[in-house]
Design an enzyme around this catalytic site. Structure first.
Site, PDB file in Angstrom:
ATOM      1  N   TRP A 198       0.661  -1.351   0.023  1.00  0.00           N
ATOM      2  CA  TRP A 198       0.132  -0.009  -0.037  1.00  0.00           C
ATOM      3  C   TRP A 198       0.855   1.067   0.048  1.00  0.00           C
ATOM      4  O   TRP A 198       0.468   2.334  -0.644  1.00  0.00           O
ATOM      5  CB  TRP A 198      -0.909  -0.050   1.291  1.00  0.00           C
ATOM      6  CG  TRP A 198      -1.757   1.173   1.255  1.00  0.00           C
ATOM      7  CD1 TRP A 198      -3.064   1.288   0.755  1.00  0.00           C
ATOM      8  CD2 TRP A 198      -1.386   2.501   2.055  1.00  0.00           C
ATOM      9  NE1 TRP A 198      -3.418   2.895   1.343  1.00  0.00           N
ATOM     10  CE2 TRP A 198      -2.338   3.438   1.956  1.00  0.00           C
ATOM     11  CE3 TRP A 198      -0.252   2.740   2.786  1.00  0.00           C
ATOM     12  CZ2 TRP A 198      -2.455   4.741   2.446  1.00  0.00           C
ATOM     13  CZ3 TRP A 198      -0.375   4.118   3.305  1.00  0.00           C
ATOM     14  CH2 TRP A 198      -1.427   4.864   3.345  1.00  0.00           C
ATOM     15  N   HIS A 199       2.032   1.205   0.569  1.00  0.00           N
ATOM     16  CA  HIS A 199       2.873   2.277   0.829  1.00  0.00           C
ATOM     17  C   HIS A 199       3.536   2.733  -0.496  1.00  0.00           C
ATOM     18  O   HIS A 199       4.000   3.969  -0.528  1.00  0.00           O
ATOM     19  CB  HIS A 199       3.858   2.091   1.679  1.00  0.00           C
ATOM     20  CG  HIS A 199       3.544   2.171   3.223  1.00  0.00           C
ATOM     21  ND1 HIS A 199       2.547   1.053   3.834  1.00  0.00           N
ATOM     22  CD2 HIS A 199       3.486   3.153   4.282  1.00  0.00           C
ATOM     23  CE1 HIS A 199       2.157   1.533   5.152  1.00  0.00           C
ATOM     24  NE2 HIS A 199       2.833   2.945   5.203  1.00  0.00           N
ATOM     25  N   GLY A 200       3.585   2.014  -1.395  1.00  0.00           N
ATOM     26  CA  GLY A 200       4.532   2.015  -2.692  1.00  0.00           C
ATOM     27  C   GLY A 200       4.276   1.077  -3.558  1.00  0.00           C
ATOM     28  O   GLY A 200       4.565  -0.037  -3.119  1.00  0.00           O
TER      29      GLY A 200
END
Lengths: 474, 316
Positions: free
Chosen positions: A325-327
């Site tokens: 989700w973060h990247g």
């Protein structure tokens, strides 16, 4: 439009004035105004992506509404699937398309098969990871029958697009925030004052700590092959502090700003670096996201209602998805996986009743070192650079590398007093509870503190051409 | 609400008074030019020294961006004109990186207040867009900060904020930014030796065609009101001081127009010098897609000298 900009200050003053003096006739009018202001706020960055926000709102409003009109579980599941596919589909295309295409072609290339897949070089719409999750919480809660769907599309749109938390959270739950849009908002002096206090503290963390540390962190992480030993360690610790101050600073500003308009947003950080175990860290770090993944990924997978092994599997999968989700990069997957592994390890110790009997300061220090180590993957541009930095830690550094720590660009020298002040204040606020910290003091003392922080920001803050908030890229 | 607003106003009053005082107090020009060090190869300090502290006059000044900095070898121009006219003519390349007529205006203002140039050569590009120069707010005096055309560019508000910050920094750490005892050289030409990548130049060529070719999407973009505001102010100064004006056209690689979009406007105020763009389509002349290297700069400088020599009435 970023919070630490004069444009936002002008925007906030105008919106605050109109909200409480012009549009305060009734709730619907206030909500409509919030929608207009929020769309303006978001559109200031790129008006084309307002369409995504609108599509997300209209799809979820409709699917939740129709979900409530039928008792047929199959139809309800289909409607939920429409909501999930729309929101996750948008997220997938804009955030992960190029990553998956590149990874796919690279994987085939290792077997000597050349693919001509083209990446799209898609612009990532600011905040898409946040508002899609927020709106999904609505449809999921309606599906679970924990929440009645709203008939009020304006209130719903205001809930989705609410500008203080639109682009970088906290990711609010529909059960918590949406009802606040139904009630009339009456100006509350204490709420507004505490909001301004929180915003001031957020600006201090962002402008004085995070932005000043970014200079040195960038010096090392943008040139990993040329840094070794202690400078790498120090820059990683600096990044740990930078990302905390950047993100928690933004959250504080968002929460404080929401209070100015009579809204109560959830706490997003609770002094995570004072944790003494991995599980405790994740109860304190990015609380809105970790609880979202717990409730909407971990629990549906089975949560802790399965065998011990299955529970750990559920945990690992949740952490891997959270990392992604973060990247769109393998480094984030590794970051999430390592944290998942740490939590699983703690569970194994608990399960087998293995007690390490560590002093809380030792435990806290070890955890902090682990978290810093894992941040290397989060900050590095790719896996190769992450491993390079880790390997470089065990080599000695040159005088030039030490000098780079103290040149004007790094600003590390200037930031030490601010860091010490920040740590002392964080400990003080944590011990006395933030709401009591100022409220029990006389006006003279409070105002002296406020002026002191403002002057400190002006003297020590990275005010000209500051870097943007780290989590904007998500 | 009344209590809240009155407390906010009371709290902000000392800060607002401080801001007013900050703008009333003098803003050290040397600090202003040195505060922007770290940008454009620390050129601010040199520009200040050349204008304010150097005893050498400036007869012909070049004002522009990094295009001018990399192109015009002021030392060679000076030597050639001195030889031709058999007298000392002092030339200075006062260009500063990045676009923004507002900053060119500030440099021009400082120049005419401290030196007496007879000629100024302004760089012009394919077109002048809105651009607010990055360092304008740090260089601007109080009058310039508040004379900005606020309705023509919302960045003007940000400039006021930046101006407050730079003045505050002047109070707290002026000495940190002002160096002492540096030698002042007379000329500001700066060059690079590298040669641009072929693919990059081809890409730039295609871009120029898309922007300014027959159906170019920028063909209708003449000078914005914001840039026009500062252009007019510069021309007023030149007219008032009887300064002869030239405009030197320095586009990026692959120029297809041969002259700027605002050519007719510039002609009203001075001669527009148009280097032969076809002859500049040589890879070995370019440092990157928009800057000439030393060879390219030398070619244009020699061409420029011929043009200046042919307009000799005001130089004699």
């Amino acid at each position: 439009m970023v919070f630490n900009s004069p444009v936002f200050a002008v925007f906030l003053i105008i919106v605050f004035t109109l909200y409480w003096f012009v549009f305060n006739k009734n709730v619907k009018l206030q909500n409509l105004f919030i929608v207009i202001a929020s769309y303006f706020f978001y559109g200031w960055w790129d008006w084309r992506f307002l369409s995504l926000l609108f599509i997300s709102s209209i799809v979820d409003f409709s699917t939740a509404w129709y979900m409530n009109q039928t008792a047929d579980q199959r139809k309800r599941k289909i409607l939920l699937a429409i909501s999930l596919i729309t929101n996750l589909g948008m997220l997938g295309v804009f955030k992960y398309y190029d990553f998956f295409i590149t990874s796919f072609t690279n994987a085939f290339a290792t077997f000597g098969i050349q693919l001509n897949a083209n990446t799209l070089n898609i612009i990532l719409p600011v905040g898409i990871s946040f508002y899609t999750f927020q709106t999904l919480s609505y449809t999921i809660e309606v599906f679970r029958k924990n929440l009645a769907p709203t008939k009020d599309f304006i209130a719903f749109s205001a809930f989705i697009s609410f500008f203080p938390q639109l682009v970088a959270g906290p990711i609010e739950r529909a059960t918590r925030l949406l009802p606040q849009f139904y009630k009339p908002r009456i100006f509350n002096f204490r709420m507004a004052s505490s909001g301004l206090q929180l915003m001031l503290w957020g600006f201090f963390k962002k402008i004085v700590i995070a932005d000043n540390l970014s200079g040195y962190v960038d010096t090392v992480y943008n040139d990993p092959q040329n840094f070794h030993g202690i400078p790498v360690v120090i820059s990683t610790i600096c990044f740990a502090i930078q990302i905390y101050c950047d993100f928690s600073g933004y959250s504080d500003i968002a929460i404080g700003c929401a209070r100015l308009f009579g809204f109560d947003l959830m706490k997003n950080f609770d002094a995570p670096y004072f944790s003494t175990s991995p599980k405790e860290f994740w109860r304190r770090w990015h609380i809105s996201l970790s609880t979202w993944f717990r409730d909407y990924v971990y629990v549906p997978l089975g949560g802790n209602r399965s065998t011990f092994g299955r529970v750990q599997f559920n945990l690992m999968l949740t952490f891997l998805v959270s990392g992604l989700w973060h990247g769109a990069n393998w480094t984030f997957l590794i970051w999430g996986g390592l944290h998942g592994a740490a939590v699983c390890l703690e569970n194994i110790f608990d399960h087998r009743k293995i007690k390490l009997h560590l002093n809380k300061y030792v435990a806290g220090s070890l955890l902090f070192l682990f978290v810093c180590f894992v941040w290397i993957f989060f900050r590095a541009s790719n896996i190769e650079e992450a491993w390079m930095l880790i390997g470089n830690i065990f080599h000695s550094s040159s005088m030039a590398e030490w000098q780079a720590m103290f040149n004007i660009k790094s600003k590390l020298q200037e930031t030490w007093p601010s860091l010490i002040l920040f740590i002392l204040l964080e400990i003080l606020i944590r011990k006395t509870k933030a709401r009591n910290f100022f409220s029990n003091r006389s006006t003279t003392i409070r105002w002296a503190c406020y002026y002191g922080i403002i002057i400190w920001i002006l003297i020590f803050g990275a005010l000209n051409n500051p870097p943007s908030f780290i989590y904007f890229q998500f | 609400m009344k209590k809240f607003l009155s407390k906010i106003l009371l709290f902000l009053t000392p800060l607002l008074i401080a801001v007013v005082v900050i703008f009333i107090l003098p803003y050290n020009r040397k600090f202003a030019y040195c505060y922007i060090k770290g940008s454009c190869y620390n050129r601010g300090e040199w520009v200040y020294n050349r204008i304010f502290e150097s005893e050498t006059p400036i007869d012909i000044a070049f004002i522009g961006t990094s295009h001018t900095m990399n192109t015009v070898n002021d030392e060679i121009v000076e030597d050639s004109l001195n030889l031709k006219f058999n007298k000392q003519i002092h030339i200075a390349n006062l260009s500063y990186c990045w676009e923004g007529l507002n900053t060119h205006y500030l440099i021009l203002k400082d120049l005419v207040e401290n030196k007496s140039p007879s000629t100024i050569v302004f760089e012009v590009r394919e077109h002048e867009h809105k651009t607010d120069h990055t360092v304008f707010s740090f260089l601007a005096g109080t009058d310039d900060v508040f004379e900005q055309p606020f309705l023509k560019n919302s960045d003007c508000f940000l400039n006021v904020y930046d101006a407050v910050i730079s003045r505050f920094v002047q109070f707290t750490s002026e000495d940190k930014y002002i160096p002492h005892g540096n030698t002042i050289k007379d000329h500001g030409y700066g060059y690079g030796l590298e040669i641009a990548d072929t693919n990059e130049l081809k890409e730039q060529s295609r871009l120029q065609e898309r922007k300014y070719g027959e159906d170019g999407f920028l063909l209708d973009y003449t000078m914005t009101p914001y840039s026009r505001f500062y252009f007019n102010k510069m021309m007023e100064i030149c007219k008032e001081k009887n300064i002869h004006v030239y405009f030197l056209y320095l586009p990026a690689y692959g120029d297809v127009m041969g002259k700027p979009l605002d050519y007719e406007l510039y002609k009203q105020y001075g001669e527009v010098l148009l280097p032969p763009q076809e002859k500049l389509r040589k890879q070995t002349f370019w440092l990157d897609r928009s800057h000439l290297n030393r060879d390219g700069g030398t070619f244009v400088t020699e061409w420029l000298i011929e043009q200046l020599l042919s307009s000799q009435e005001h130089l004699e």
